[in-house]
Design a protein around this motif. Structure first.
Motif, PDB file in Angstrom:
ATOM      1  N   PHE A 138       0.667   4.988   1.027  1.00  0.00           N
ATOM      2  CA  PHE A 138      -0.124   5.939   1.809  1.00  0.00           C
ATOM      3  C   PHE A 138       0.183   7.364   1.355  1.00  0.00           C
ATOM      4  O   PHE A 138       1.237   7.635   0.766  1.00  0.00           O
ATOM      5  CB  PHE A 138       0.188   5.796   3.297  1.00  0.00           C
ATOM      6  CG  PHE A 138      -0.339   4.519   3.894  1.00  0.00           C
ATOM      7  CD1 PHE A 138      -1.663   4.423   4.297  1.00  0.00           C
ATOM      8  CD2 PHE A 138       0.495   3.411   4.047  1.00  0.00           C
ATOM      9  CE1 PHE A 138      -2.155   3.246   4.846  1.00  0.00           C
ATOM     10  CE2 PHE A 138       0.014   2.228   4.598  1.00  0.00           C
ATOM     11  CZ  PHE A 138      -1.318   2.145   4.996  1.00  0.00           C
ATOM     12  N   GLU A 152      -7.233   3.587  -5.628  1.00  0.00           N
ATOM     13  CA  GLU A 152      -7.556   2.754  -4.466  1.00  0.00           C
ATOM     14  C   GLU A 152      -7.636   1.274  -4.867  1.00  0.00           C
ATOM     15  O   GLU A 152      -7.181   0.400  -4.114  1.00  0.00           O
ATOM     16  CB  GLU A 152      -8.875   3.231  -3.839  1.00  0.00           C
ATOM     17  CG  GLU A 152      -9.226   2.578  -2.514  1.00  0.00           C
ATOM     18  CD  GLU A 152      -8.151   2.725  -1.446  1.00  0.00           C
ATOM     19  OE1 GLU A 152      -7.650   3.847  -1.240  1.00  0.00           O
ATOM     20  OE2 GLU A 152      -7.795   1.692  -0.828  1.00  0.00           O
ATOM     21  N   ARG A 207      -6.403  11.586  -2.098  1.00  0.00           N
ATOM     22  CA  ARG A 207      -7.493  12.271  -1.397  1.00  0.00           C
ATOM     23  C   ARG A 207      -7.821  13.578  -2.109  1.00  0.00           C
ATOM     24  O   ARG A 207      -6.913  14.229  -2.635  1.00  0.00           O
ATOM     25  CB  ARG A 207      -7.071  12.576   0.040  1.00  0.00           C
ATOM     26  CG  ARG A 207      -8.241  12.965   0.943  1.00  0.00           C
ATOM     27  CD  ARG A 207      -7.839  13.108   2.398  1.00  0.00           C
ATOM     28  NE  ARG A 207      -7.310  11.875   2.967  1.00  0.00           N
ATOM     29  CZ  ARG A 207      -6.490  11.826   4.012  1.00  0.00           C
ATOM     30  NH1 ARG A 207      -6.061  12.937   4.572  1.00  0.00           N
ATOM     31  NH2 ARG A 207      -6.067  10.669   4.469  1.00  0.00           N
ATOM     32  N   ARG A 232       0.840  -1.205   0.000  1.00  0.00           N
ATOM     33  CA  ARG A 232       0.000   0.000   0.000  1.00  0.00           C
ATOM     34  C   ARG A 232       0.869   1.247   0.000  1.00  0.00           C
ATOM     35  O   ARG A 232       1.838   1.345   0.758  1.00  0.00           O
ATOM     36  CB  ARG A 232      -0.922  -0.005   1.216  1.00  0.00           C
ATOM     37  CG  ARG A 232      -1.855   1.207   1.268  1.00  0.00           C
ATOM     38  CD  ARG A 232      -3.109   0.918   2.059  1.00  0.00           C
ATOM     39  NE  ARG A 232      -4.003   2.069   2.147  1.00  0.00           N
ATOM     40  CZ  ARG A 232      -4.866   2.425   1.190  1.00  0.00           C
ATOM     41  NH1 ARG A 232      -4.926   1.746   0.060  1.00  0.00           N
ATOM     42  NH2 ARG A 232      -5.666   3.466   1.362  1.00  0.00           N
ATOM     43  N   GLU A 261      -3.342   5.151  -1.898  1.00  0.00           N
ATOM     44  CA  GLU A 261      -4.188   6.152  -1.247  1.00  0.00           C
ATOM     45  C   GLU A 261      -4.027   7.517  -1.921  1.00  0.00           C
ATOM     46  O   GLU A 261      -2.898   7.948  -2.192  1.00  0.00           O
ATOM     47  CB  GLU A 261      -3.795   6.277   0.243  1.00  0.00           C
ATOM     48  CG  GLU A 261      -4.720   7.195   1.011  1.00  0.00           C
ATOM     49  CD  GLU A 261      -4.308   7.453   2.469  1.00  0.00           C
ATOM     50  OE1 GLU A 261      -5.185   7.811   3.259  1.00  0.00           O
ATOM     51  OE2 GLU A 261      -3.115   7.292   2.801  1.00  0.00           O
TER      52      GLU A 261
END
Ligand SMILES: *Cc1c(COP(=O)(O)O)cnc(C)c1O
Length: 368
Positions: free
Chosen positions: A6, A305, A312, A4, A310
């Protein structure tokens, strides 16, 4: 599944546990102690400011700033609209009246011409301005400072995201009457949680230290004339801060490198515009942020995703928040537009070139 990625995970230097062990040995397991002093000294030296106070977080530091500057019930406080709630929540703690100001396209930060407009439209003379340096990029400080000075408005810099960013060679956070940095888990440096209030006026910082320590008078018993807060940083967390400050320049260079890699891989895409950097400023590029011409950023976010990456949306402007639906504001729709079209990409300083390429590959897949 790939590991992942981040948005902005903590990045320890490796010295933190050594300092934490020292803090335990000294038994200063308290919201004061030698590491708190060292952390404050490290910030003073790095930012070249005479006074600093370590706090539990930046939101608390901003609260102390308003309190020591005498901002109270009914006072009008101007603030950047394009920011995070922690920037402005303390205005409500003080029962003051927020007045939000939109951004300009050149800096994505507070528009200096709208500052004049806000002052003219305010129901009474504003007392303070909380100015955010968004995503680690400096706002246009000179005209903003000149306007504040002209109207007798105190300036509080919210440099929570911009430790290490400079404007004409001097550090963001050191131009205003007071400035604030954050060491939350997602910031360029992290103490898990923590903040710092800085300023040139030692008396103001001393007063903030007094309020941050329950406003205890200098008597052998506990005597209280005023009320304060329990806002000081733990010596254990300050030990983390001391280790983090040893790598601040490295972290800024890494964030800027990550931004440069993104720009290299995506800069040729007409669909994409990166957050600008004003001339004579150097941001810390805390997060790489961009806008799309036509593509819905949420579509890109969901696609990333699905590849365990990640991302935003940009901050939703304060004047568009339900909490502030009736609040005073001046806007030309710039931050609303940036919010509708923008995205923050993973920018953790452990990221390698390959990680950036992986994000770019999947991001390109999602473009319309
Ligand atoms: C993170 C942040 C804050 C609040 O910082 P904390 O240390 O989490 O309280 C305030 N303003 C801005 C712009 C931030 O990004």
């Amino acid at each position: 599944m790939n590991k992942r990625l981040f948005l902005s995970p903590p990045h320890m230097s490796g010295r933190e546990q050594h300092y934490i062990a020292q803090a335990f040995e000294s038994n200063y397991i308290a919201p004061l102690g030698p590491f708190v002093d060292r952390f404050e000294a490290a910030i003073r030296d790095y930012t070249d400011t005479p006074s600093a106070l370590a706090t539990v977080n930046a939101t608390a530091a901003l609260h102390l700033a308003l309190r020591v500057l005498g901002i109270g019930a009914g006072d009008v406080v101007l603030a950047s609209s394009f920011t995070f709630i922690g920037s402005v929540a303390a205005i409500l703690y003080q029962n003051a009246v927020p007045f939000f100001i939109d951004s300009d396209h050149q800096s994505w930060n507070l528009d200096p011409t709208l500052l004049e407009e806000a002052i003219a439209k305010a129901p009474k003379k504003p007392k303070a301005l909380i100015l955010t340096h968004l995503y680690g990029q400096c706002a246009d400080l000179e005209p903003i400072m000149a306007t504040c000075k002209h109207h007798g408005i105190v300036l509080i810099e919210d440099a929570a995201e911009s430790l290490g960013a400079t404007y004409k060679g001097a550090h963001s956070g050191t131009f205003g009457d007071l400035g604030v940095y954050s060491f939350n888990g997602n910031k360029i440096l992290s103490t898990s949680g923590g903040g710092m209030l800085v300023g040139h006026d030692k008396a103001l910082i001393d007063k903030a230290r007094f309020y941050a320590t329950q406003a205890k008078e200098a008597t052998p018993h506990y005597e209280h004339i005023e009320y304060g807060y329990n806002y000081r940083l733990s010596n254990i967390l300050a030990a983390i801060g001391v280790a983090q400050m040893e790598v601040i320049e490295e972290r800024v260079a890494q964030c800027r490198q990550i931004f440069a890699w993104y720009q290299e891989e995506l800069g040729g895409t007409e669909e994409i515009t990166f957050m600008p950097e004003l001339p004579q400023t150097q941001g810390n590029r805390w997060l790489t942020t961009l806008t799309f011409e036509r593509t819905d950023p949420l579509h890109v976010m969901h696609h990333l995703e699905s590849h365990n990456i990640e991302s935003r949306p940009l901050w939703k402007p304060m004047h568009a928040q339900p909490l502030f639906k009736d609040a005073l504001h001046v806007s030309r729709g710039v931050s609303d537009d940036l919010f509708a079209r923008g995205l923050c990409l993973p920018s953790g300083t452990q990221m390698q070139r390959d990680d950036v390429s992986r994000v770019c590959t999947h991001l390109k897949e999602a473009l319309s």
